[in-house]
Scaffold this motif. Structure first.
Motif, PDB file in Angstrom:
ATOM      1  N   LEU B 288       5.226 -22.128  -8.508  1.00  0.00           N
ATOM      2  CA  LEU B 288       6.094 -21.171  -8.015  1.00  0.00           C
ATOM      3  C   LEU B 288       6.925 -21.252  -6.813  1.00  0.00           C
ATOM      4  CD1 LEU B 288       2.680 -18.994  -7.839  1.00  0.00           C
ATOM      5  CD2 LEU B 288       4.238 -19.063  -9.773  1.00  0.00           C
ATOM      6  N   LYS B 289       8.035 -20.734  -6.934  1.00  0.00           N
ATOM      7  CA  LYS B 289       9.353 -20.801  -5.683  1.00  0.00           C
ATOM      8  C   LYS B 289       9.053 -19.246  -5.276  1.00  0.00           C
ATOM      9  CE  LYS B 289      10.401 -24.935  -6.191  1.00  0.00           C
ATOM     10  NZ  LYS B 289      10.610 -25.699  -7.151  1.00  0.00           N
ATOM     11  N   GLU B 290       9.780 -19.229  -3.926  1.00  0.00           N
ATOM     12  CA  GLU B 290      10.044 -17.897  -3.516  1.00  0.00           C
ATOM     13  C   GLU B 290      10.932 -16.970  -4.202  1.00  0.00           C
ATOM     14  OE1 GLU B 290       8.322 -16.751  -0.725  1.00  0.00           O
ATOM     15  OE2 GLU B 290       7.424 -18.570  -0.624  1.00  0.00           O
ATOM     16  N   SER B 291      10.367 -15.672  -4.560  1.00  0.00           N
ATOM     17  CA  SER B 291      11.158 -14.627  -5.235  1.00  0.00           C
ATOM     18  C   SER B 291      10.479 -13.406  -4.937  1.00  0.00           C
ATOM     19  CB  SER B 291      11.068 -14.909  -6.829  1.00  0.00           C
ATOM     20  OG  SER B 291      11.812 -13.992  -7.503  1.00  0.00           O
ATOM     21  N   ALA B 292      11.606 -12.471  -4.669  1.00  0.00           N
ATOM     22  CA  ALA B 292      11.088 -11.052  -4.476  1.00  0.00           C
ATOM     23  C   ALA B 292      12.258  -9.961  -5.226  1.00  0.00           C
ATOM     24  CB  ALA B 292      11.409 -10.746  -3.067  1.00  0.00           C
ATOM     25  N   ILE B 293      11.445  -9.186  -5.856  1.00  0.00           N
ATOM     26  CA  ILE B 293      12.377  -7.926  -6.459  1.00  0.00           C
ATOM     27  C   ILE B 293      11.999  -6.654  -5.936  1.00  0.00           C
ATOM     28  CG2 ILE B 293      12.601  -9.401  -8.529  1.00  0.00           C
ATOM     29  CD1 ILE B 293      10.437  -7.770 -10.048  1.00  0.00           C
ATOM     30  N   PHE B 294      12.910  -5.851  -6.065  1.00  0.00           N
ATOM     31  CA  PHE B 294      12.690  -4.372  -5.548  1.00  0.00           C
ATOM     32  C   PHE B 294      12.221  -3.654  -6.757  1.00  0.00           C
ATOM     33  CE2 PHE B 294      14.278  -0.182  -4.304  1.00  0.00           C
ATOM     34  CZ  PHE B 294      13.694  -0.112  -2.913  1.00  0.00           C
ATOM     35  N   ILE B 295      10.826  -3.230  -6.838  1.00  0.00           N
ATOM     36  CA  ILE B 295      10.180  -2.573  -7.938  1.00  0.00           C
ATOM     37  C   ILE B 295       8.692  -1.934  -7.437  1.00  0.00           C
ATOM     38  CG2 ILE B 295       8.680  -4.568  -8.484  1.00  0.00           C
ATOM     39  CD1 ILE B 295       9.556  -4.353 -11.457  1.00  0.00           C
ATOM     40  N   ASP B 296       8.394  -1.022  -8.357  1.00  0.00           N
ATOM     41  CA  ASP B 296       7.235  -0.478  -8.103  1.00  0.00           C
ATOM     42  C   ASP B 296       6.340  -1.412  -8.108  1.00  0.00           C
ATOM     43  OD1 ASP B 296       5.803   2.770  -8.662  1.00  0.00           O
ATOM     44  OD2 ASP B 296       4.384   1.017  -8.814  1.00  0.00           O
ATOM     45  N   GLY B 297       4.927  -1.474  -7.102  1.00  0.00           N
ATOM     46  CA  GLY B 297       4.171  -2.606  -7.090  1.00  0.00           C
ATOM     47  C   GLY B 297       2.953  -2.351  -7.944  1.00  0.00           C
ATOM     48  N   VAL B 298       2.633  -1.160  -8.355  1.00  0.00           N
ATOM     49  CA  VAL B 298       1.629  -0.876  -9.714  1.00  0.00           C
ATOM     50  C   VAL B 298       2.312  -1.323 -10.927  1.00  0.00           C
ATOM     51  CG1 VAL B 298       0.473   0.890 -10.783  1.00  0.00           C
ATOM     52  CG2 VAL B 298       0.662   0.955  -8.273  1.00  0.00           C
ATOM     53  N   LYS B 299       3.504  -1.245 -11.071  1.00  0.00           N
ATOM     54  CA  LYS B 299       3.979  -1.518 -12.444  1.00  0.00           C
ATOM     55  C   LYS B 299       4.216  -2.910 -12.653  1.00  0.00           C
ATOM     56  CE  LYS B 299       6.213   2.929 -13.156  1.00  0.00           C
ATOM     57  NZ  LYS B 299       7.389   3.752 -13.034  1.00  0.00           N
ATOM     58  N   ILE B 300       4.811  -3.694 -11.609  1.00  0.00           N
ATOM     59  CA  ILE B 300       4.778  -5.229 -11.740  1.00  0.00           C
ATOM     60  C   ILE B 300       3.602  -5.667 -11.936  1.00  0.00           C
ATOM     61  CG2 ILE B 300       5.043  -5.626  -9.415  1.00  0.00           C
ATOM     62  CD1 ILE B 300       7.067  -7.264 -12.157  1.00  0.00           C
ATOM     63  N   ALA B 301       2.541  -5.175 -11.244  1.00  0.00           N
ATOM     64  CA  ALA B 301       1.119  -5.753 -11.227  1.00  0.00           C
ATOM     65  C   ALA B 301       0.731  -5.492 -12.769  1.00  0.00           C
ATOM     66  CB  ALA B 301       0.208  -4.972 -10.411  1.00  0.00           C
ATOM     67  N   ARG B 302       1.020  -4.529 -13.449  1.00  0.00           N
ATOM     68  CA  ARG B 302       0.677  -4.183 -14.867  1.00  0.00           C
ATOM     69  C   ARG B 302       1.285  -5.263 -15.665  1.00  0.00           C
ATOM     70  NH1 ARG B 302      -3.275  -3.166 -14.365  1.00  0.00           N
ATOM     71  NH2 ARG B 302      -3.356  -3.457 -16.514  1.00  0.00           N
ATOM     72  N   VAL B 303       2.475  -5.602 -15.415  1.00  0.00           N
ATOM     73  CA  VAL B 303       3.024  -6.546 -16.282  1.00  0.00           C
ATOM     74  C   VAL B 303       2.417  -7.998 -16.044  1.00  0.00           C
ATOM     75  CG1 VAL B 303       5.350  -7.934 -16.387  1.00  0.00           C
ATOM     76  CG2 VAL B 303       5.426  -5.523 -16.113  1.00  0.00           C
ATOM     77  N   LEU B 304       2.212  -8.374 -14.849  1.00  0.00           N
ATOM     78  CA  LEU B 304       1.681  -9.429 -14.667  1.00  0.00           C
ATOM     79  C   LEU B 304       0.092  -9.806 -15.541  1.00  0.00           C
ATOM     80  CD1 LEU B 304       2.550 -10.649 -10.968  1.00  0.00           C
ATOM     81  CD2 LEU B 304       2.815 -12.046 -13.160  1.00  0.00           C
ATOM     82  N   ASP B 305      -0.695  -8.525 -15.191  1.00  0.00           N
ATOM     83  CA  ASP B 305      -2.023  -8.532 -15.421  1.00  0.00           C
ATOM     84  C   ASP B 305      -2.023  -8.556 -16.895  1.00  0.00           C
ATOM     85  OD1 ASP B 305      -2.825  -8.247 -12.899  1.00  0.00           O
ATOM     86  OD2 ASP B 305      -3.834  -6.198 -13.422  1.00  0.00           O
ATOM     87  N   ASN B 306      -1.120  -8.093 -17.672  1.00  0.00           N
ATOM     88  CA  ASN B 306      -1.074  -7.875 -19.272  1.00  0.00           C
ATOM     89  C   ASN B 306      -0.688  -9.231 -19.767  1.00  0.00           C
ATOM     90  OD1 ASN B 306      -1.822  -5.448 -20.534  1.00  0.00           O
ATOM     91  ND2 ASN B 306      -0.204  -4.569 -19.072  1.00  0.00           N
ATOM     92  N   LEU B 307       0.613 -10.014 -19.054  1.00  0.00           N
ATOM     93  CA  LEU B 307       0.867 -11.287 -19.497  1.00  0.00           C
ATOM     94  C   LEU B 307      -0.212 -12.158 -19.478  1.00  0.00           C
ATOM     95  CD1 LEU B 307       4.624 -11.500 -18.152  1.00  0.00           C
ATOM     96  CD2 LEU B 307       3.737 -10.743 -20.531  1.00  0.00           C
ATOM     97  N   ILE B 308      -0.913 -12.229 -18.143  1.00  0.00           N
ATOM     98  CA  ILE B 308      -1.885 -13.290 -18.120  1.00  0.00           C
ATOM     99  C   ILE B 308      -3.087 -12.783 -18.912  1.00  0.00           C
ATOM    100  CG2 ILE B 308      -3.690 -14.081 -16.255  1.00  0.00           C
ATOM    101  CD1 ILE B 308      -1.339 -13.384 -14.106  1.00  0.00           C
ATOM    102  N   SER B 309      -3.397 -11.731 -18.967  1.00  0.00           N
ATOM    103  CA  SER B 309      -4.560 -11.179 -19.532  1.00  0.00           C
ATOM    104  C   SER B 309      -4.449 -11.522 -21.065  1.00  0.00           C
ATOM    105  CB  SER B 309      -4.663  -9.845 -19.746  1.00  0.00           C
ATOM    106  OG  SER B 309      -5.533  -9.161 -20.827  1.00  0.00           O
ATOM    107  N   ASN B 310      -3.202 -11.496 -21.871  1.00  0.00           N
ATOM    108  CA  ASN B 310      -2.951 -11.998 -23.119  1.00  0.00           C
ATOM    109  C   ASN B 310      -2.936 -13.708 -23.164  1.00  0.00           C
ATOM    110  OD1 ASN B 310      -2.693  -9.580 -24.492  1.00  0.00           O
ATOM    111  ND2 ASN B 310      -0.394  -9.419 -24.044  1.00  0.00           N
ATOM    112  N   ALA B 311      -2.474 -14.093 -22.184  1.00  0.00           N
ATOM    113  CA  ALA B 311      -2.562 -15.706 -22.480  1.00  0.00           C
ATOM    114  C   ALA B 311      -3.876 -16.280 -22.581  1.00  0.00           C
ATOM    115  CB  ALA B 311      -1.699 -16.026 -20.937  1.00  0.00           C
ATOM    116  N   ILE B 312      -4.865 -15.374 -21.620  1.00  0.00           N
ATOM    117  CA  ILE B 312      -6.145 -15.651 -21.782  1.00  0.00           C
ATOM    118  C   ILE B 312      -6.599 -15.584 -22.978  1.00  0.00           C
ATOM    119  CG2 ILE B 312      -8.657 -15.491 -20.559  1.00  0.00           C
ATOM    120  CD1 ILE B 312      -6.932 -14.746 -18.141  1.00  0.00           C
TER     121      ILE B 312
END
Lengths: 114, 402
Positions: B288-312
């Motif tokens: 992981l390198k530093e990165s920031a994006i301007f986005i809704d926190g709940v929505k980007i968390a849903r994106v991450l959760d789903n990607l990780i959840s599927n990967a598991i």
């Protein structure tokens, strides 16, 4: 005396030249048709009206000249009754072709229409 | 990174949209072809009508010309002027197709048609029985009156366009009738999920809160392990609950965009899923390198959760999950079962699952895609059967922070 010999020589050359200038058509067609009631030009127009094209006309004319029959003749019945059908030609095929070509060239309507 | 939002969402699924567009395209092509054929038939009938009218006129001209030719033939060669008229042009050809005389504007004559068009002229052919001047074929030519053509074309365009519009309206009406049962069944499923979701919230919150409060240090290892399993199961249900909540409620919720530290967020979500991953002995490898994006926190968390959840979910036991974060992209790679290449394009469809042996509703990646589309981000999927799947999200739009 010399003058006479020169004049005689010139006359003979002229006569011989005149004989050479006359072609097959002039030698063999014109002499007889000169005395016929229908001119060669009128006959050409009759042939043209019947056969239309150059090849058709020449072919039909050649066939007729080689073997003239009453049924193939384009002349009317009165003409045939008075003058009968002509005799078969004595010309060779080559001479006949030459005479017919000259005849076509002489009366071809394409050259005259304006 | 600042990302612009795309709020252009539709009630239709993309597969429905595809089907709709395909149907409409097919319908449009079919209707256009039918109208084109009708137009051609109409044009041909009008052309025939025009030729029929012209035939009468040109036939009269031809008869007049034949009389003149007959006269000229009998007077030839004393008269040699070819008969002319201001109303038409003419030409004569012998039986062998050779030109005798021509006044035509267009020389590309046809012996096989009685009347036809050449350029802007109409030519009429008359065959003679008596070959005056050797004429077997007489051609009469006149300039074409284009008024019929303009009238025919304007009729075709006007009626064609009007009919096309009416038929397209009919087509849209039929499509809406055909799609209604499909849409109703999806709405029924959505309603069912929405109603069920309401009932899940309180018990899940209670389970998770109580698990957090329990002190595992005083438990026997066996009980601690059982509690861990309860924790995993509760988190799985919680994850599903959050997806369902997002799907049924959050579409109407106003986004609260803010600068999100992606590195920190990924760390948090990995920690959240650590127990679940541990149950299958799956390990995370983070780059992981530093990165920031301007986005809704709940929505980007849903994106991450789903990607990780599927990967598991779709990983093998003892597998690995590689998460790479750079300033302009995020990549989640697993060592799982992979997806067939022909199915890759369908994975973002709602209610589509990679593998029916695994649980779930098949809504996770649909949520990911809807968020990605809303913020104009780019997502790409690469998958090899039995090797794994790589999903990459590019933050290409917007501007960099600072």
């Amino acid at each position: 005396m010399v003058k006479k010999v020169v004049l005689l020589g010139a006359f003979c050359i002229t006569m011989l030249g005149a004989e050479e200038v006359q072609n097959v058509y002039e030698r063999n067609c014109i002499p007889c048709h000169r005395y016929a009631p229908a001119s060669l030009e009128k006959l050409f127009m009759v042939y043209l009206k019947t056969y239309s094209g150059e090849l058709s006309l020449k072919g039909a004319l050649k066939a007729f000249l080689k073997n003239p029959t009453e049924s193939d003749s384009l002349m009317n019945n009165t003409f045939i009754e008075n003058f009968s059908v002509k005799d078969k030609t004595t010309l060779t095929d080559k001479e006949l072709d030459e005479a017919i070509d000259t005849y076509w060239e002489l009366y071809d309507v394409r050259k005259k229409l304006k | 990174m600042l990302v612009s939002k795309n709020k252009g969402t539709s009630l239709l699924r993309s597969s429905e949209k595809r089907s709709l567009l395909r149907f409409l395209a097919l319908y449009f092509i079919l209707v256009t072809m039918i109208l084109l054929l009708l137009g051609i038939f109409y044009y041909q009938s009008q052309e025939k009508l025009m030729f029929s009218n012209q035939r009468t006129i040109l036939s009269n001209y031809a008869n007049r010309q034949v009389k003149a030719l007959k006269q000229l033939h009998s007077n030839f060669p004393h008269r040699t002027i070819y008969p002319r008229s201001i109303k038409y042009r003419s030409a004569i050809y012998d039986i062998e197709g050779n030109e005798i005389f021509s006044l035509l504007k267009h020389d590309n004559i046809r012996f096989d048609k009685e009347i036809y068009r050449v350029g802007n002229s109409i030519q009429f052919l008359k065959t003679l029985d008596d070959y005056y001047l050797g004429t077997k074929y007489l051609f009469i030519e006149v300039d074409e009156d284009k008024s019929w053509y303009k009238e025919t074309m304007s009729n075709i365009l006007a009626f064609g366009t009007l009919t096309l519009i009416v038929l397209i309206i009919f087509g849209l009406f039929f499509v809406s009738i055909f799609l209604r049962p499909m849409r109703n069944s999806i709405m029924l499923l959505d309603d069912f999920i929405k109603d069920t979701t309401h009932e899940l919230n309180t018990p899940i919150s209670a389970i998770l809160a109580n698990i957090e409060m329990m002190d595992t240090s005083v438990m026997s290892p066996r009980n601690a392990k059982r509690l861990s399993r309860i924790n995993i199961a509760a988190k799985t249900v919680s994850h599903l609950y959050q997806d369902l909540t997002y799907l049924t409620l959050s579409h109407n919720r106003e986004s609260k965009d803010e600068w999100i530290d992606m590195k920190q967020l990924i760390g948090d979500r990995v920690e959240y899923f650590a127990i679940l991953a541990g149950s299958k002995k799956i390990t995370f490898e983070l780059d992981l390198k530093e990165s920031a994006i301007f986005i809704d926190g709940v929505k980007i968390a849903r994106v991450l959760d789903n990607l990780i959840s599927n990967a598991i979910k779709y990983n093998k036991r003892n597998g690995k999950i590689f998460i790479t974060l750079r300033k302009s992209y995020l990549q989640v790679q697993d060592t799982g079962i992979g997806i067939k290449s022909k199915k890759v394009q369908d994975i973002f469809e709602r209610y589509t699952r990679f593998n029916s042996s695994e649980g779930g509703f098949g809504i996770g990646l649909n949520i990911v895609k809807s968020i990605i589309d809303e913020y104009n981000l780019q997502i790409s999927v690469e998958s090899v059967i039995d090797v794994g799947t790589t999903i990459r999200i590019d933050f290409t739009k917007g501007t960099l922070d600072g």
